[in-house]
Write a protein that holds these residues in place. Structure first.
Motif, PDB file in Angstrom:
ATOM      1  N   LYS A 115      48.683   1.944  19.563  1.00 22.90           N
ATOM      2  CA  LYS A 115      48.402   3.380  19.637  1.00 22.90           C
ATOM      3  C   LYS A 115      47.336   3.616  20.689  1.00 22.90           C
ATOM      4  CE  LYS A 115      49.735   5.343  15.315  1.00 22.90           C
ATOM      5  NZ  LYS A 115      49.460   5.218  13.886  1.00 22.90           N
ATOM      6  N   SER A 116      47.494   4.684  21.414  1.00 25.13           N
ATOM      7  CA  SER A 116      46.502   4.981  22.430  1.00 25.13           C
ATOM      8  C   SER A 116      46.258   6.480  22.468  1.00 25.13           C
ATOM      9  CB  SER A 116      47.005   4.502  23.786  1.00 25.13           C
ATOM     10  OG  SER A 116      46.452   5.270  24.827  1.00 25.13           O
ATOM     11  N   ASN A 117      45.017   6.844  22.779  1.00 23.07           N
ATOM     12  CA  ASN A 117      44.677   8.258  22.895  1.00 23.07           C
ATOM     13  C   ASN A 117      44.575   8.688  24.339  1.00 23.07           C
ATOM     14  OD1 ASN A 117      44.606   8.417  20.209  1.00 23.07           O
ATOM     15  ND2 ASN A 117      42.378   8.543  20.015  1.00 23.07           N
ATOM     16  N   VAL A 136      42.567  10.998  15.385  1.00 24.92           N
ATOM     17  CA  VAL A 136      43.735  11.816  15.055  1.00 24.92           C
ATOM     18  C   VAL A 136      44.904  11.237  15.849  1.00 24.92           C
ATOM     19  CG1 VAL A 136      44.790  14.081  15.272  1.00 24.92           C
ATOM     20  CG2 VAL A 136      42.384  13.871  14.619  1.00 24.92           C
ATOM     21  N   PRO A 137      45.964  10.867  15.174  1.00 24.29           N
ATOM     22  CA  PRO A 137      47.028  10.173  15.900  1.00 24.29           C
ATOM     23  C   PRO A 137      47.771  11.077  16.876  1.00 24.29           C
ATOM     24  CG  PRO A 137      47.592  10.420  13.584  1.00 24.29           C
ATOM     25  CD  PRO A 137      46.208  10.953  13.739  1.00 24.29           C
ATOM     26  N   MET A 138      48.136  10.450  17.978  1.00 21.43           N
ATOM     27  CA  MET A 138      48.828  11.189  19.027  1.00 21.43           C
ATOM     28  C   MET A 138      50.134  11.789  18.518  1.00 21.43           C
ATOM     29  SD  MET A 138      48.371  11.966  22.159  1.00 21.43           S
ATOM     30  CE  MET A 138      47.302  10.786  22.923  1.00 21.43           C
ATOM     31  N   GLY A 139      50.772  11.092  17.615  1.00 20.64           N
ATOM     32  CA  GLY A 139      52.052  11.585  17.095  1.00 20.64           C
ATOM     33  C   GLY A 139      51.897  12.957  16.450  1.00 20.64           C
ATOM     34  N   TYR A 183      50.396   3.955  29.005  1.00 23.66           N
ATOM     35  CA  TYR A 183      50.398   4.701  27.747  1.00 23.66           C
ATOM     36  C   TYR A 183      51.745   4.503  27.055  1.00 23.66           C
ATOM     37  CZ  TYR A 183      50.620   8.787  24.680  1.00 23.66           C
ATOM     38  OH  TYR A 183      50.769   9.614  23.600  1.00 23.66           O
ATOM     39  N   PRO A 191      53.309   8.477  21.715  1.00 27.07           N
ATOM     40  CA  PRO A 191      52.697   8.779  20.425  1.00 27.07           C
ATOM     41  C   PRO A 191      53.133   7.825  19.320  1.00 27.07           C
ATOM     42  CG  PRO A 191      54.318  10.449  21.018  1.00 27.07           C
ATOM     43  CD  PRO A 191      54.125   9.595  22.218  1.00 27.07           C
ATOM     44  N   GLU A 192      54.335   7.343  19.403  1.00 27.22           N
ATOM     45  CA  GLU A 192      54.804   6.412  18.387  1.00 27.22           C
ATOM     46  C   GLU A 192      55.979   5.634  18.959  1.00 27.22           C
ATOM     47  OE1 GLU A 192      55.389   9.873  16.140  1.00 27.22           O
ATOM     48  OE2 GLU A 192      57.532   9.570  15.929  1.00 27.22           O
ATOM     49  N   VAL A 224      52.415  20.146  19.326  1.00 27.64           N
ATOM     50  CA  VAL A 224      52.758  20.744  20.623  1.00 27.64           C
ATOM     51  C   VAL A 224      54.215  21.198  20.616  1.00 27.64           C
ATOM     52  CG1 VAL A 224      53.119  20.253  23.082  1.00 27.64           C
ATOM     53  CG2 VAL A 224      51.039  19.439  21.937  1.00 27.64           C
ATOM     54  N   LYS A 284      48.392  23.386  24.000  1.00 24.49           N
ATOM     55  CA  LYS A 284      47.582  22.177  24.120  1.00 24.49           C
ATOM     56  C   LYS A 284      46.655  22.048  22.925  1.00 24.49           C
ATOM     57  CE  LYS A 284      47.732  21.287  28.938  1.00 24.49           C
ATOM     58  NZ  LYS A 284      47.142  21.570  30.232  1.00 24.49           N
ATOM     59  N   PRO A 285      46.632  20.875  22.323  1.00 21.60           N
ATOM     60  CA  PRO A 285      45.719  20.680  21.192  1.00 21.60           C
ATOM     61  C   PRO A 285      44.293  20.905  21.663  1.00 21.60           C
ATOM     62  CG  PRO A 285      47.258  18.850  21.383  1.00 21.60           C
ATOM     63  CD  PRO A 285      47.412  19.675  22.629  1.00 21.60           C
ATOM     64  N   LEU A 345      49.589  15.173  17.247  1.00 17.09           N
ATOM     65  CA  LEU A 345      49.350  16.140  18.316  1.00 17.09           C
ATOM     66  C   LEU A 345      50.667  16.521  18.983  1.00 17.09           C
ATOM     67  CD1 LEU A 345      46.153  14.568  19.958  1.00 17.09           C
ATOM     68  CD2 LEU A 345      46.314  16.231  18.106  1.00 17.09           C
ATOM     69  N   GLU A 346      51.481  15.507  19.223  1.00 13.39           N
ATOM     70  CA  GLU A 346      52.749  15.770  19.910  1.00 13.39           C
ATOM     71  C   GLU A 346      53.653  16.678  19.073  1.00 13.39           C
ATOM     72  OE1 GLU A 346      53.697  15.187  22.847  1.00 13.39           O
ATOM     73  OE2 GLU A 346      52.522  13.528  23.650  1.00 13.39           O
ATOM     74  N   ALA A 367      50.842  15.645  25.392  1.00 12.44           N
ATOM     75  CA  ALA A 367      50.090  16.713  24.736  1.00 12.44           C
ATOM     76  C   ALA A 367      48.966  17.245  25.617  1.00 12.44           C
ATOM     77  CB  ALA A 367      49.523  16.197  23.417  1.00 12.44           C
ATOM     78  N   ASP A 368      48.422  16.396  26.467  1.00 12.41           N
ATOM     79  CA  ASP A 368      47.309  16.861  27.301  1.00 12.41           C
ATOM     80  C   ASP A 368      47.797  17.415  28.633  1.00 12.41           C
ATOM     81  OD1 ASP A 368      48.198  14.582  28.479  1.00 12.41           O
ATOM     82  OD2 ASP A 368      46.203  13.785  28.912  1.00 12.41           O
ATOM     83  N   ARG A 424      58.016  12.333  30.398  1.00 13.55           N
ATOM     84  CA  ARG A 424      57.621  13.140  29.249  1.00 13.55           C
ATOM     85  C   ARG A 424      56.392  13.951  29.641  1.00 13.55           C
ATOM     86  NH1 ARG A 424      55.632  13.523  23.642  1.00 13.55           N
ATOM     87  NH2 ARG A 424      57.184  12.187  22.739  1.00 13.55           N
TER      88      ARG A 424
END
Ligand SMILES: Nc1ncnc2c1ncn2[C@@H]1O[C@H](COP(=O)(O)OP(=O)(O)OP(=O)(O)O)[C@@H](O)[C@H]1O
Ligand SMILES: [Zn+2]
Lengths: 518, 868
Positions: free
Chosen positions: B148-150, A224-227, B157, B160-161, A233, A195-196, A229-230, B130-131, B127
């Protein structure tokens, strides 16, 4: 109850792995609350291997925690082989990418992780040939060396002429040539248990190349873009890393791993988090796992800028290394600020500036260290992958399975510990686990079914087999007895060579007639 | 409740079985694998499997949202229906004649199974983020407008892309490798509405009409089955638009794409509702499949260009378009013209008004002061292939001679809703939507709409009226099939506070208006109208003296067990939640006035026979030789008001007979002619008849009674023209007989008796007949990234205001042919949401109090960098 608890709580013996001249990442204080004594074992370089192994054995250490610097990687690969019952954390396989840039590339390729296009040449002629036809600019890196300081051995090269000159003078071997991703910033992501836990942009200073981050530049914690982070991971799971860091480039909406490793500069509080996480893993869920919300780091952006400047300094100063390899000091004990990290709040970062003067430049490294480094230079290995087997799987490994959740992993772990598992299908007994999930895990674990034991249902769960074939296989087995070789399957009507190849990925002969019938 | 639904594996099994049994008709393949390694199945239906990939195709996707089970169920039922019916059912055969159908019954198998087994409400895929949270909303994971969303835990959601998910990649790869797809339908629940693709701009796209017609035709098939009306709503700013959806991706690939939101629940009562939904969607799907060849990228015929109204009258319209310029040759092509009376209408055989090979079409017999919508497409005579539609043409016929029109918008501060459980009902006025019905959180809720009636005379007679509301949303505020929505005229003299729930509840209703709208006719994006009967019009007319009318809208007041809302949300058109002018509630009134009346007497009258002309005498018949005797009388029209401000609603001549010396078989005709000096027999015989007035009368009918000769419409028109030109007018009374020869048969009529003398009675209204001058100096500037228009208003005293109309396709000739941006007296307006990157026309029409509209003044906006 007491007895039960005691049994459950039978904890492994932890040893901290230290090396002379190498900055210590962990310290006992990072394992606050661990009830048993934590041992330390120090590697002194040179001909220290056997002594080291003996010490680990003598201290009855089950788990050896610590980063291995690139230069000692090969030695420790041997040590680990000699200590099959000791769990190295991170495992030798996990630390594969620590050793060299080449290994980073091999690792990414093996796991299909997005990575800049990279060519590696052992044959210099072929390399120089390539320089003629490739598109410029390119990035040239020294793949391996006793230390890799903050981009010091990373070069942005704009023309063939420049490239030839560089290779003529530097003699880098192998020739590590990478596509240049246009960047003003890259992203560092640090993960704990896949996990980030912290991430930030590393932005180059005005008019500077990002490859040469020795001066200027700053860090930014927001957006920080989710991409990224993914991707981090994904890499962490591929490496089955307890903790992990990635440098990631973003260009045109795509992300690329530039670098990944288990060794990286981290704040003391961060090492505490890792310690807590490891305690959860080692105790198989007895200790609580730290809860680290995604994007918690954005709060860091709000703290005192002077403090941040200090932190930036840690990341970017020429003399203070970052992600890969270890941090060498001229202080043999390697004990600097770690003792100051009792309290895990970010504010207690000590002023490190006094340390810079002690940190060695590569040429000042002790002979023992550089000698051992040369040994590693010769060895170019295949990517190693620790096969996960259900018997000795760890929580960190379980957490790489798709759809695994922390509580579920602990549950699965305790099931594994209390049952003799013949087939993963048994896990269906655990609340919340579906057949489809098990199929999936079976693929990820690459756990092969015993063709001589698996029942019809278990076999039919394998897509390549299906109901009808499963029935035929079992019928065949009942009639003709156990399979000696997988090829025997070809005797079954409707099962051809292609099919066998597919099936072979899922089944194996684990128990044979002779041994079994005794 | 869930037992009758199929699992994913069962569904795939069913399809596989169909394909095994009828491989020439069905094929099943895998287009990808999910995170949980389920195979994403794709079913192909084609009458010729070998050439399936060459035939234009309809692409069906279902259950991309896990909990929206209609998709997979419909796909199963549809395939089974094809299997059962194809051998004898003409509709099925025609739908598949040239079309391939691809179905992805379930685009999100992991999520669907999770929804089935664990958590019904699940929407995303599976999926692992990451969290540690699960799921990406697959319908936000496509690239067009990707956001884009965090926040991975969010239900929407987007990942990521773009295309981060194996499911969306599978759809992408399939679509990109199957260029024969021309129509894509993505099935969701809920809302009973079509959401055609959009391009994030305010202006319609060139194929908005195609999208709307496709959906409307499907909607009509649905209505046939269940009497349920589906809405059609293409998203536009300022409404929040969904981003990163599959629909917009398909659309970006040149595919006509729409979302279909079925039903009122995600997982509906299988026997009660799901079966009905499936039944209603099957013919709809077939009708869409039939259209696929017409939109095939490589085969498509060009759409007719510059379709426009070149004349709009009170009951007729002339349509023109460019001569068809295509390689197939003109004689090969004819045009279909469809007419309808509501927006976003279907084009079906029963509203096909005409076929023509010309490039002009005149439509008659229209109702004055009414909106009409025209569609046109070209058809290849040989192949039967049809072109896309030209952008829909909207017109409104002029008011009738005696009519005036008013469209009134509500007074914002007196318009809002009051809910039983709301804390501060007053705060809903002028700012929020109108919520009507009942819900757990709001309790019973009424809307109050106060409409001003200020510019309408107190003695007006309302001929027609309708009250209209724009249904905003029934997705968020789900509506089941029960209850009705009514509008009533409130007795405002007795009412209390319009912002207090109890007072509103206790209001006395003078009359409900129109027919109630039942729940199944509530359709998002399609105006609802309550049309007033004559009696209701009279009630409304009484409110004129009060200067405003208060309307109360009410819906169902009880909730079904287990439901927490039966509430409709209507656009208020004001405030930040409102869609603005284009979506504001309004009351349309067509009225007339009690007429003025004037009687004219002949300047002179004559009897003209072969032998002599006698003044001041009116005798008509046959003389002793059987020759005709005519009577004629002249009128001067100078005493009438100016023709420009006069609208003749009725005219008639009154004649009184004195003596009848005639046989039964004689009849008398009254003719209108231009008056002339000569009154001799020859001149009269050579007369030019303008028109016959009324019907001829026979001797029998005379019996000393007054005879009334009524002008028909043409006669009135011609009379009006004479009036305009200040010409005199004359009438001729002419005899006729069925026999060849009649002698000595005459009737004498009064010519100077004070009471019985001939008179021309004219009923008229004082009404402007010509528009006021047009505006001038129209121009635009771009100001704060908005297009601002300004102009100079005319100085005519009857000038009442302007309409500003926008049309991205053609110069709007009718003030209704486009988006109305502004109506009122200002000399500037912003096009608040207009896109800067597309060309368009702006037209300004000035109007008077009738209203008559001036010719448009048009400015073309030229985009800086044209993106379309
Ligand atoms: N292929 C590339 N294209 C563009 N920039 C690159 C590329 N590879 C590396 N860089 C830049 O150079 C920097 C240093 O590269 P790398 O991380 O591989 O070396 P390092 O010596 O380990 O440096 P650090 O310790 O800062 O990560 C990276 O942080 C990145 O900004
Ligand atoms: Zn949906």
């Amino acid at each position: 109850m007491d007895e039960n608890m005691a049994k459950k709580r039978k904890l492994p013996k932890i040893g901290l792995l230290y090396l002379d001249y190498v900055l210590r990442f962990f310290d006992r204080s990072n394992f606050k609350g661990w009830p048993d004594k934590i041992e330390q074992v120090v590697y002194h370089w040179g001909n220290d291997k056997d002594r080291f192994i003996a010490e680990v054995k003598r201290k009855k250490i089950d788990i050896l925690v610590g980063n291995i610097p690139a230069t000692a990687y090969e030695t420790f690969a041997e040590i680990a082989k000699a200590l099959p019952n000791v769990r190295f954390v991170p495992s030798i396989e996990t630390q594969f990418a620590n050793k060299s840039k080449e290994n980073v590339t091999l690792f990414c390729e093996k796991h299909g992780l997005s990575h800049p296009r990279t060519e590696i040449f052992y044959d210099r002629d072929a390399g120089y040939e390539y320089l003629k036809k490739c598109d410029y600019p390119i990035i040239v890196k020294r793949s391996y060396g006793p230390s890799n300081y903050g981009g010091y051995y990373v070069h942005k090269v704009k023309s063939e002429k420049e490239a030839r000159k560089l290779f003529d003078t530097k003699k880098y071997h192998p020739m590590y040539i990478q596509e240049c991703i246009p960047l003003r910033a890259d992203i560092r992501v640090m993960l704990i248990g896949h996990k980030p836990a912290c991430a930030f942009w590393r932005v180059a200073g005005e008019g500077m190349e990002l490859t040469n981050t020795s001066q200027g530049g700053y860090m930014a914690y927001d957006d920080v873009p989710m991409g990224a982070l993914e991707l981090a991971v994904e890499a962490s799971k591929a490496a089955k890393a307890e903790y992990w860091a990635c440098d990631i480039a973003e260009y045109d909406g795509k992300f690329y791993i530039l670098e990944c490793a288990t060794a990286f500069a981290a704040f003391p509080y961060f090492r505490d988090w890792i310690g807590q996480y490891l305690m959860w893993d080692f105790s198989e869920g007895y200790f609580k796992k730290p809860h680290i919300p995604l994007y918690n780091w954005e709060e860091l952006g709000k703290i005192n800028p002077s403090l941040l400047r200090t932190m930036r300094h840690i990341e970017f100063s020429r003399y203070v290394p970052s992600a890969d390899g270890a941090i060498y000091l001229n202080d043999r004990e390697g004990e600097w600020d770690v003792e100051l990290t009792e309290e895990s709040i970010p504010e207690d970062i000590p002023d490190n500036s006094h340390l810079f003067e002690f940190i060695k430049d590569e040429k000042d490294l002790p002979e023992v260290v550089t000698q051992e480094a040369r040994k590693g230079e010769e060895i170019h290995e295949q990517v190693q992958d620790r096969e996960m087997t259900i018997e000795d799987i760890t929580l960190t490994e379980l957490m790489t399975l798709h759809g695994m959740e922390e509580d579920l992993a602990v549950e699965v772990m305790s099931y594994i510990r209390t049952h003799e598992i013949e087939s993963l299908d048994e896990l269906a007994k655990i609340e919340g686990i579906e057949r489809q999930t098990i199929r999936l895990w079976a693929q990820e674990l690459k756990e092969k079914l015993d063709i001589n034991k698996a029942d019809e249902k278990a076999l039919s769960n394998i897509k390549a087999i299906g109901k009808k074939l499963a029935k035929k296989i079992v019928e065949y087995r009942e009639k003709n007895g156990k399979f000696e070789k997988l090829d025997e399957l070809l005797q079954i009507k409707g099962l051809g060579g292609k099919k066998l190849e597919k099936i072979g990925r899922y089944v194996a002969i684990k128990s044979k007639k002779s041994s079994d019938e005794k | 409740m869930k037992q009758l639904y199929h699992s994913y594996d069962e569904a795939v099994e069913l399809f596989t079985e169909l394909a095994r049994r009828r491989p020439e008709l069905f094929r099943v393949e895998t287009i990808g694998q999910t995170w949980e390694k389920r195979e994403i199945a794709l079913v192909t239906i084609s009458r010729e499997m070998q050439s399936a990939e060459e035939r234009p195709a309809l692409f069906f996707t279902g259950t991309i949202h896990a909990r929206e089970w209609i998709g997979i169920e419909l796909a199963i039922a549809f395939c089974q229906y094809i299997d059962r019916n194809i051998d004898y059912d003409k509709t099925v055969q025609e739908a598949l004649e040239k079309t391939t159908i691809y179905l992805v019954p379930c685009a999100n198998p992991d999520g669907f199974e999770y929804s089935r087994k664990h958590f019904s409400f699940w929407r995303k895929n599976r999926r692992q983020n990451a969290d540690g949270s699960y799921g990406v909303d697959l319908n936000r994971n496509f690239p067009i407008g990707f956001v884009k969303s965090n926040n991975p835990a969010s239900n929407v959601y987007g990942g990521p892309e773009p295309f981060s998910e194996p499911e969306t990649r599978a759809l992408r790869d399939f679509v990109l490798s199957h260029r024969n797809i021309s129509i894509a339908l993505d099935y969701h629940s809920q809302g009973n509405v079509f959401f055609p693709a959009h391009d994030f701009r305010h202006e319609d796209t060139i194929d908005t009409t195609d999208l709307n017609v496709l959906c409307a035709n499907m909607a009509e098939e649905i209505r046939k089955i269940s009497d349920r009306e589906y809405g059609i709503h293409q998203g536009k700013p300022p409404a929040k638009l969904i981003s990163g959806s599959g629909r917009e991706f398909y659309y970006s690939q040149g595919i006509i794409a729409s979302v279909v939101e079925v039903g009122t629940r995600n997982i509906s009562d299988y026997l009660d509702d799901m079966i009905e939904h499936i039944r209603e969607q099957i013919p709809a799907l077939l009708s869409a499949a039939k259209e696929a060849p017409n939109y095939a990228a490589n085969l498509s015929m060009p759409r007719p260009e510059n379709f426009r109204a070149t004349f709009v009258g009170k009951d007729n319209v002339t349509l023109e378009w460019e001569p068809y310029d295509c390689k197939e040759g003109e004689e090969e092509v004819y045009f279909e013209i469809y007419r309808s009376t509501r927006e976003k209408s279907y084009c079906r055989p029963f509203n096909l008004m005409g076929l023509t090979q010309a490039n002009r079409y005149a439509d008659n017999n229209l109702v004055p002061d009414s909106a009409y919508f025209y569609h046109i497409r070209a058809v290849n005579r040989r192949s039967g292939k049809k072109s896309p539609f030209a952008p829909v043409l909207a017109i409104r016929t002029h008011v009738d001679e005696d009519e005036f029109h008013r469209t009134y918008f509500p007074i914002p501060e007196k318009t809002g809703y009051v809910a039983e459980k709301a804390k501060d009902n007053a705060s809903h006025f002028g700012v929020n939507s109108l919520f009507v019905g009942v819900s757990e959180s709001k309790g019973v809720s009424y809307a109050i709409v106060t409409v001003p009636l200020k510019t309408i005379p107190e003695n007006a007679i309302i001929k027609r009226a309708r009250f209209r509301l724009y249904p905003l949303n029934r997705v968020g505020v789900t509506v089941e099939k029960y209850g009705e929505w009514n509008v009533g005229i409130v007795d405002s003299s007795k009412m209390g506070d319009i912002k207090k729930f109890d007072d509103v509840k206790n209001m006395e209703i003078l009359s409900y208006i129109g027919r109630p709208t039942p729940s199944n006719h509530l359709s998002q994006g399609i105006w609802r109208s309550w049309e007033l009967s004559e009696i209701e019009c009279a009630v409304l007319a009484k409110e004129i003296e009060k200067g405003e009318v208060v309307l109360r809208i009410e819906g169902p007041k009880e909730l079904f067990i287990g439901r927490n809302s039966q509430m409709m949300q209507w656009d208020l058109g004001y405030g930040k939640f409102g869609g603005g002018l284009a979506f504001r509630p309004h009351l349309e009134i067509t009225y007339t006035m009690p007429p003025n009346r004037i009687e004219l007497f002949p300047k002179k009258s004559y009897t003209v026979s072969a032998d002599a002309t006698k003044e001041d005498e009116i005798v008509c018949g046959f003389d002793e030789k059987g020759r005709k005797i005519y009577a004629t009388f002249d009128f001067e029209l100078g005493s009438l008001p100016s023709r420009d401000f006069l609208s003749i609603t009725r005219a008639y001549m009154v004649l009184n007979p004195i003596n009848v010396y005639a046989k039964e078989n004689i009849r008398f005709h009254l003719e209108m002619i231009d008056s002339c000096e000569e009154k001799d027999y020859e001149t009269i015989k050579q007369r030019h008849i303008i028109e016959n007035i009324g019907y001829d009368v026979s001797v029998n009918e005379l019996k000393n009674e007054e005879q009334v000769f009524l002008f028909d419409t043409y006669a009135l028109q011609e009379f009006g023209n004479r009036l305009q030109e200040k010409k005199g007018i004359a009438f001729v009374l002419r005899p006729s007989s069925a026999l060849k020869l009649v002698k000595n048969s005459v009737v004498q009529w009064h010519s100077s008796h004070p009471e019985f003398t001939p008179r021309l009675v004219i009923e008229y209204l004082n009404k402007r007949r010509k528009p006021v001058s047009a505006v001038n100096s129209l121009k635009y500037v771009v100001e704060n990234s908005k297009i601002k228009l300004s102009w100079k208003n005319p100085t005519d005293k009857d000038f009442r205001g302007v309409f500003v109309i926008k049309n991205p396709f053609r110069k709007p000739i009718s003030p209704y042919d486009g988006d109305k941006l502004y109506g009122g007296r200002d000399n500037w307006t912003y096009d608040d949401f207009g896109a800067l990157d597309i060309d368009k026309y702006y037209a300004v029409f000035s109007y008077d109090d009738v209203p008559n509209f001036s010719e448009p003044v048009i400015v073309k906006y030229k985009a800086k960098n044209n993106r379309r």
